[in-house]
Design an enzyme around this catalytic site. Structure first.
Site, mmCIF file in Angstrom:
data_model
loop_
_atom_site.group_PDB
_atom_site.id
_atom_site.type_symbol
_atom_site.label_atom_id
_atom_site.label_comp_id
_atom_site.label_asym_id
_atom_site.label_seq_id
_atom_site.Cartn_x
_atom_site.Cartn_y
_atom_site.Cartn_z
ATOM 1 C CE LYS A 103 39.410 43.211 40.312
ATOM 2 N NZ LYS A 103 39.945 43.334 41.585
ATOM 3 C CG HIS B 215 40.995 36.638 39.633
ATOM 4 N ND1 HIS B 215 40.993 37.992 39.494
ATOM 5 C CD2 HIS B 215 41.741 36.378 40.716
ATOM 6 C CE1 HIS B 215 41.694 38.539 40.464
ATOM 7 N NE2 HIS B 215 42.173 37.582 41.223
ATOM 8 C CE LYS C 12 42.392 33.350 44.322
ATOM 9 N NZ LYS C 12 43.765 33.233 43.852
ATOM 10 C CG ASP D 299 41.240 46.659 44.038
ATOM 11 O OD1 ASP D 299 41.032 46.459 42.826
ATOM 12 O OD2 ASP D 299 42.277 46.296 44.622
ATOM 13 C CG HIS E 261 38.348 39.446 44.871
ATOM 14 N ND1 HIS E 261 37.916 39.013 43.642
ATOM 15 C CD2 HIS E 261 39.455 40.180 44.641
ATOM 16 C CE1 HIS E 261 38.735 39.484 42.713
ATOM 17 N NE2 HIS E 261 39.669 40.195 43.289
ATOM 18 C CE LYS F 106 45.867 47.052 46.829
ATOM 19 N NZ LYS F 106 46.211 45.697 46.371
#
Ligand SMILES: NC(=O)c1ccc[n+]([C@@H]2O[C@H](COP(=O)([O-])OP(=O)(O)OC[C@H]3O[C@@H](n4cnc5c(N)ncnc54)[C@H](OP(=O)(O)O)[C@@H]3O)[C@@H](O)[C@H]2O)c1
Length: 483
Positions: A154, A184, A188, A241, A246, A342
């Site tokens: 990614k 990714h 998980k 991002d 995700h 963040k």
């Protein structure tokens, strides 16, 4: 560890001197080797631009990386590096360099007795994906005597047009069945367990719809700031991002219909259906934020605009909250709220399903309290597990209710979970695309957020270390959990 018998192969990793290789891929490969999960015969060929590196130096760098990540057990891994790791520079990546690479691959396959099964893993900056894919194709490395698989890290494009372009280019040389687009998060265990939880427990699946669920809140919070990645983050922002990939993966896994089988095509088909049923996002249903300096902590936390390689007047968002609607029979009217940022108070990935309250409250309390809704919290990291609340009567009179928790923690039952990259690498070697993003999924996801990317206004400020801009509470509701 027992698993399917994997066919011998060569893994060619582009970006072999990079951060991803050092911190994630090498330790994951080494763990798999130690567990005996890799094929009986295999070799790893690291590739990067750097001409000053040879096999010996590369093996030394790999040993150092394994030492730093704590995966090192001196004797075996030193021997493992010498036996299994190789290096090939490609300089400026011209046709001659790829012919030399093809010759090196053929030579290694001969000396290691490999039958021509190949993985090309692009652990590269995204701007290098197109040139390397074309160069592989032009050098004839898209086909071999065995199978050839292309793994693309990614981010897959930075908007709809670039994702389409990258898909078009990849399909010029590789079939979709050869392409493994990595997110990714899908590696998980806890994310995969979302499917086991939903489709292995009839109790929940029968209540998994608009009749029983009031709202869904998906949070991916990061405590860290941008950690020196200012140049990259300025071109990305939280929507690109985190949300497009995700959070959208978590959304589709939560909302998808039951697939006809637990296999790649069936699952990926259902996920794309969710994306195609999403209602357009209204401007009022999005809040963008950017963290400002906070003097509260020790040491003080800098503002995003004070981070290295960030413009002092940057308008890049470090926080996003979105309220999404799915126009389907199952989900009509149920808000799916996504938030990520963040410099939030903690690191947390969590899905909170709030069920509807009883339609009529038979309990009348003097303080006006009614029964709380049942809430299912699925925590993906840290403290992976589930938590379900339910109402119980407290003993004695007068009658009153209290919310109790029933919980399950992975660590208590299974111990440590495997790293996402271990799972994903094994799936690539096995040829299982279930946990990888299909071309149409990548495009549908960009399509959903395209209008947002175009009309993002200036972000609302929030102090570093807080739960985001005050404006976001409008979307999250009064009882924004986890605060
Ligand atoms: N790092 C992470 O934790 C992480 C997590 C998830 C996803 N990713 C993704 O993984 C990819 C790599 O990230 P990274 O952090 O490892 O980047 P990085 O530290 O900048 O490393 C990039 C690597 O690519 C090589 N490279 C650059 N341009 C190249 C080209 N044209 N041809 C061949 N090699 C080239 C560099 O070689 P030289 O050193 O010789 O220039 C270096 O080895 C990115 O797409 C990133 O988004 C990274």
């Amino acid at each position: 560890m027992s698993g399917p018998v994997l066919e011998p192969c060569l893994c060619v990793i582009f970006g072999a001197t990079g951060d991803l290789m050092r911190r994630k891929l090498l330790p994951a490969i080494y763990h798999l080797a130690v567990q005996g999960s890799l094929p009986r015969q295999y070799a790893i060929l690291g590739v990067s631009l750097e001409a000053e590196i040879d096999d010996t130096k590369f093996r030394g760098l790999a040993r150092q990386a394994l030492e730093t990540t704590g995966a090192f057990d001196r004797e075996p891994s030193a021997a493992w590096c010498d036996d299994c790791l190789h290096y090939q520079p490609i300089g400026q990546g011209d046709a001659a360099a790829f012919q030399a690479l093809a010759a090196r691959i053929a030579g290694l396959e001969q000396t290691c007795g490999l039958p021509g099964n190949r993985v090309f893993y692009l652990a590269l900056p995204p701007e290098a994906f197109p040139s390397i894919i074309s160069a592989l194709g032009e050098a004839g490395l898209n086909r071999s005597a065995g199978w050839t698989r292309l793994v693309i890290e990614k981010p897959f494009g930075h908007d709809l047009a670039s994702a389409r372009q990258l898909n078009g280019l990849a399909h010029q040389y590789f079939d979709e069945a050869q392409i493994y687009r990595i997110d990714h998060y899908l590696g998980k265990d806890t994310v995969q367990n979302l499917m086991a939880f939903r489709f292995g427990n009839a109790l929940f699946e029968s209540a998994w719809n608009r009749d029983h669920i009031e709202r869904v809140l998906i949070t991916v919070a990061e405590e860290l700031g941008i950690e020196g990645r200012g140049a990259y983050y300025e071109t990305a922002g939280a929507l690109r991002d985190m949300v497009q990939n995700h959070l959208t993966q978590l959304l589709t896994l939560t909302a998808m219909e039951v697939p006809s089988a637990f296999e790649a095509d069936a699952i990926r088909f259902e996920k794309v259906k969710v994306l195609r049923s999403m209602a357009p996002i209204r401007p009022d249903d999005a809040v963008f934020g950017q963290y400002t300096r906070s003097e509260k902590g020790r040491p003080a936390l800098p503002a995003y605009r004070e981070e290295p390689r960030v413009a002092p007047d940057s308008k890049t968002e470090t926080y996003v909250a979105l309220r999404l609607s799915i126009d389907s029979w199952r989900w009509q009217g149920v808000p799916f709220i996504l938030r990520t940022g963040k410099r939030l108070p903690c690191r947390l990935s969590q899905i909170i399903i709030t069920f509807r309250r009883p339609p009529v409250s038979v309990f009348k309390f003097s303080n006006g309290r009614t029964a709380h809704p049942n809430v299912l919290t699925i925590t993906l990291q840290p403290n992976e597990g589930f938590d379900l609340t339910f109402e119980v009567k407290t003993p004695g009179q007068p009658i009153s209710l209290r919310t109790q928790h029933m919980d399950f923690r992975y660590a208590d039952v299974f111990g440590a979970l495997p790293e996402a990259y271990q799972t994903l690498l094994l799936d690539v070697l096995e040829g299982d695309q279930t946990l990888f993003v299909h071309a149409s999924e990548a495009e549908a996801s960009w399509q959903l957020y395209a209008p947002m990317l175009e009309r993002r206004g200036p972000p609302d400020p929030y102090p570093a270390g807080s739960w985001g801009p005050a404006e976001a509470r409008r979307l999250l509701g009064d009882e924004a959990p986890a605060e």
